[in-house]
Structure formats: structure tokens, C-alpha cells
Scaffold this motif. Structure first.
Motif, mmCIF file in Angstrom:
data_model
loop_
_atom_site.group_PDB
_atom_site.id
_atom_site.type_symbol
_atom_site.label_atom_id
_atom_site.label_comp_id
_atom_site.label_asym_id
_atom_site.label_seq_id
_atom_site.Cartn_x
_atom_site.Cartn_y
_atom_site.Cartn_z
ATOM 1 N N GLN A 19 19.585 -22.421 11.835
ATOM 2 C CA GLN A 19 19.522 -22.977 10.851
ATOM 3 C C GLN A 19 18.012 -23.222 10.723
ATOM 4 O O GLN A 19 17.404 -23.077 9.708
ATOM 5 C CB GLN A 19 19.361 -25.118 10.416
ATOM 6 N N ALA A 20 17.557 -23.642 11.497
ATOM 7 C CA ALA A 20 16.210 -22.795 12.204
ATOM 8 C C ALA A 20 15.998 -21.468 12.186
ATOM 9 O O ALA A 20 14.851 -20.515 10.857
ATOM 10 C CB ALA A 20 15.946 -23.735 13.574
ATOM 11 N N MET A 21 16.555 -20.597 12.215
ATOM 12 C CA MET A 21 16.364 -18.758 12.074
ATOM 13 C C MET A 21 16.776 -18.146 10.283
ATOM 14 O O MET A 21 16.300 -17.804 10.311
ATOM 15 C CB MET A 21 17.734 -18.326 12.858
ATOM 16 N N ASP A 22 18.005 -19.169 10.160
ATOM 17 C CA ASP A 22 17.598 -19.131 8.639
ATOM 18 C C ASP A 22 16.920 -19.293 8.019
ATOM 19 O O ASP A 22 15.822 -18.981 6.573
ATOM 20 C CB ASP A 22 19.094 -19.759 7.901
ATOM 21 N N LYS A 23 15.855 -20.559 8.297
ATOM 22 C CA LYS A 23 14.609 -21.071 6.596
ATOM 23 C C LYS A 23 13.813 -20.366 7.922
ATOM 24 O O LYS A 23 12.678 -19.878 6.146
ATOM 25 C CB LYS A 23 14.400 -22.549 7.711
ATOM 26 N N LEU A 24 13.203 -19.950 8.613
ATOM 27 C CA LEU A 24 12.131 -18.580 9.702
ATOM 28 C C LEU A 24 12.741 -17.598 8.342
ATOM 29 O O LEU A 24 11.843 -16.535 8.321
ATOM 30 C CB LEU A 24 12.325 -18.433 10.515
ATOM 31 N N GLU A 25 13.716 -17.085 8.404
ATOM 32 C CA GLU A 25 13.816 -15.850 7.474
ATOM 33 C C GLU A 25 13.341 -15.816 6.825
ATOM 34 O O GLU A 25 12.544 -14.703 6.124
ATOM 35 C CB GLU A 25 15.649 -14.734 8.146
ATOM 36 N N GLN A 26 14.265 -16.981 5.883
ATOM 37 C CA GLN A 26 13.708 -17.596 4.647
ATOM 38 C C GLN A 26 11.879 -17.341 4.676
ATOM 39 O O GLN A 26 11.501 -16.438 3.175
ATOM 40 C CB GLN A 26 13.908 -17.968 4.295
ATOM 41 N N ILE A 27 11.153 -18.060 5.425
ATOM 42 C CA ILE A 27 9.775 -18.188 5.201
ATOM 43 C C ILE A 27 8.835 -16.548 5.453
ATOM 44 O O ILE A 27 8.059 -15.847 4.521
ATOM 45 C CB ILE A 27 9.260 -18.620 5.694
ATOM 46 N N VAL A 28 9.557 -15.990 6.296
ATOM 47 C CA VAL A 28 9.471 -13.764 6.241
ATOM 48 C C VAL A 28 9.690 -13.655 4.798
ATOM 49 O O VAL A 28 8.628 -12.705 5.144
ATOM 50 C CB VAL A 28 9.788 -13.702 7.619
ATOM 51 N N ALA A 29 10.757 -13.525 4.633
ATOM 52 C CA ALA A 29 11.261 -12.855 3.228
ATOM 53 C C ALA A 29 9.946 -13.518 2.356
ATOM 54 O O ALA A 29 9.233 -12.313 1.355
ATOM 55 C CB ALA A 29 11.819 -13.025 2.505
ATOM 56 N N SER A 30 9.730 -14.665 1.814
ATOM 57 C CA SER A 30 8.897 -14.323 1.208
ATOM 58 C C SER A 30 6.996 -14.506 1.213
ATOM 59 O O SER A 30 6.330 -13.728 0.249
ATOM 60 C CB SER A 30 8.538 -16.546 1.123
ATOM 61 N N LEU A 31 6.791 -14.252 2.601
ATOM 62 C CA LEU A 31 5.407 -14.197 2.559
ATOM 63 C C LEU A 31 5.218 -12.585 2.804
ATOM 64 O O LEU A 31 4.641 -11.723 2.601
ATOM 65 C CB LEU A 31 5.299 -14.917 4.516
ATOM 66 N N GLU A 32 6.604 -12.015 3.323
ATOM 67 C CA GLU A 32 6.249 -10.215 3.107
ATOM 68 C C GLU A 32 6.522 -9.570 1.526
ATOM 69 O O GLU A 32 6.035 -8.620 1.422
ATOM 70 C CB GLU A 32 7.531 -9.888 3.493
ATOM 71 N N GLY A 33 6.843 -10.631 0.518
ATOM 72 C CA GLY A 33 7.327 -10.564 -1.115
ATOM 73 C C GLY A 33 5.516 -10.835 -1.280
ATOM 74 O O GLY A 33 5.436 -9.293 -2.507
ATOM 75 N N GLY A 34 4.766 -11.695 -0.521
ATOM 76 C CA GLY A 34 3.448 -11.387 -1.351
ATOM 77 C C GLY A 34 3.276 -11.932 -2.776
ATOM 78 O O GLY A 34 2.076 -11.553 -2.885
ATOM 79 N N ASP A 35 3.938 -12.427 -3.046
ATOM 80 C CA ASP A 35 3.842 -13.460 -4.625
ATOM 81 C C ASP A 35 3.885 -14.893 -4.098
ATOM 82 O O ASP A 35 3.451 -15.732 -5.340
ATOM 83 C CB ASP A 35 5.375 -12.997 -5.386
ATOM 84 N N VAL A 36 3.196 -15.053 -2.739
ATOM 85 C CA VAL A 36 3.280 -16.352 -2.784
ATOM 86 C C VAL A 36 1.458 -17.643 -2.448
ATOM 87 O O VAL A 36 0.951 -15.673 -2.081
ATOM 88 C CB VAL A 36 3.764 -16.610 -1.543
ATOM 89 N N PRO A 37 0.787 -18.147 -2.966
ATOM 90 C CA PRO A 37 -0.428 -18.548 -3.911
ATOM 91 C C PRO A 37 -0.715 -18.494 -2.152
ATOM 92 O O PRO A 37 -0.247 -18.511 -1.012
ATOM 93 C CB PRO A 37 -0.350 -19.170 -4.320
ATOM 94 N N LEU A 38 -1.978 -17.875 -2.135
ATOM 95 C CA LEU A 38 -2.554 -18.043 -0.562
ATOM 96 C C LEU A 38 -2.380 -19.792 0.276
ATOM 97 O O LEU A 38 -1.719 -20.130 1.395
ATOM 98 C CB LEU A 38 -4.126 -17.912 -0.478
ATOM 99 N N GLU A 39 -2.726 -21.244 -0.879
ATOM 100 C CA GLU A 39 -2.638 -22.082 0.422
ATOM 101 C C GLU A 39 -1.136 -22.747 0.583
ATOM 102 O O GLU A 39 -0.683 -22.562 1.406
ATOM 103 C CB GLU A 39 -2.795 -23.175 -0.795
#
Length: 85
Positions: free
Chosen positions: A12-32
Motif C-alpha cells: 500500500q505504501a509503495m502504491d501511494k508513493l508511486e502515485q505521488i511520484v507520478a503526480s510530481l513528475e506530471g508537473g501540474d501540481v501547485p508548489l504548496e
């Protein structure tokens, strides 16, 4: 670390971590939000590392030696070199 994160399984932790990495790599996340996701990712990474260390300590290789069984700690470096039999 949030209580929920400590109760997560490794998978579960790895899945959540992969989701976070994908979000950050996407670059569409506000700085905060990116900072919050990065912090959560670091906690999840530490949790996964801790769980892996616990498993590594539990893994032992049973070897037959002189008619008895001898427990030897798991040594992944020796496995890569082909030293354990």
C-alpha cells in the motif's frame, strides 16, 4: 508520521508513493501541494525502507551442514556473487 501511514502495508505504501511520484513528475501540481506531496513521499519512502529492513532481518537461509540444520543470515551481496549454496 501520520498514524495511517504506519499501518499501511508495504504494498500500500509503495502504491501511494508511486502515485505521488507520478503526480510530481506530471508537473501540474501547485508548489504548496508539491511540497506536501514530497514530504509525504519521504515519509512513505522511510516507512518502506524500515519494512524492508525488518523483513531482511527475519530472512534466514537454512543450510544442511554435517547432518544438522544451521541458520545463516540472509546476505544478498553473497547471493549476487554466487557464494551461498
Amino acid at each position: 508520521m501520520a498514524k495511517q501511514e504506519t499501518t499501511l502495508s508495504f504494498e500500500q505504501a509503495m502504491d501511494k508513493l508511486e502515485q505521488i511520484v507520478a503526480s510530481l513528475e506530471g508537473g501540474d501540481v501547485p508548489l504548496e501541494q508539491a511540497i506536501e506531496l514530497f514530504q509525504e513521499g519521504m515519509k512513505l519512502s522511510q516507512l518502506c525502507g524500515s519494512k524492508l529492513e525488518q523483513v531482511e532481518h527475519k530472512i534466514e537461509i537454512l543450510m544442511e551442514q554435517e547432518g544438522g540444520l544451521v541458520k545463516k543470515p540472509f546476505n544478498p551481496a553473497a547471493e549476487e556473487k554466487g557464494e551461498w549454496k
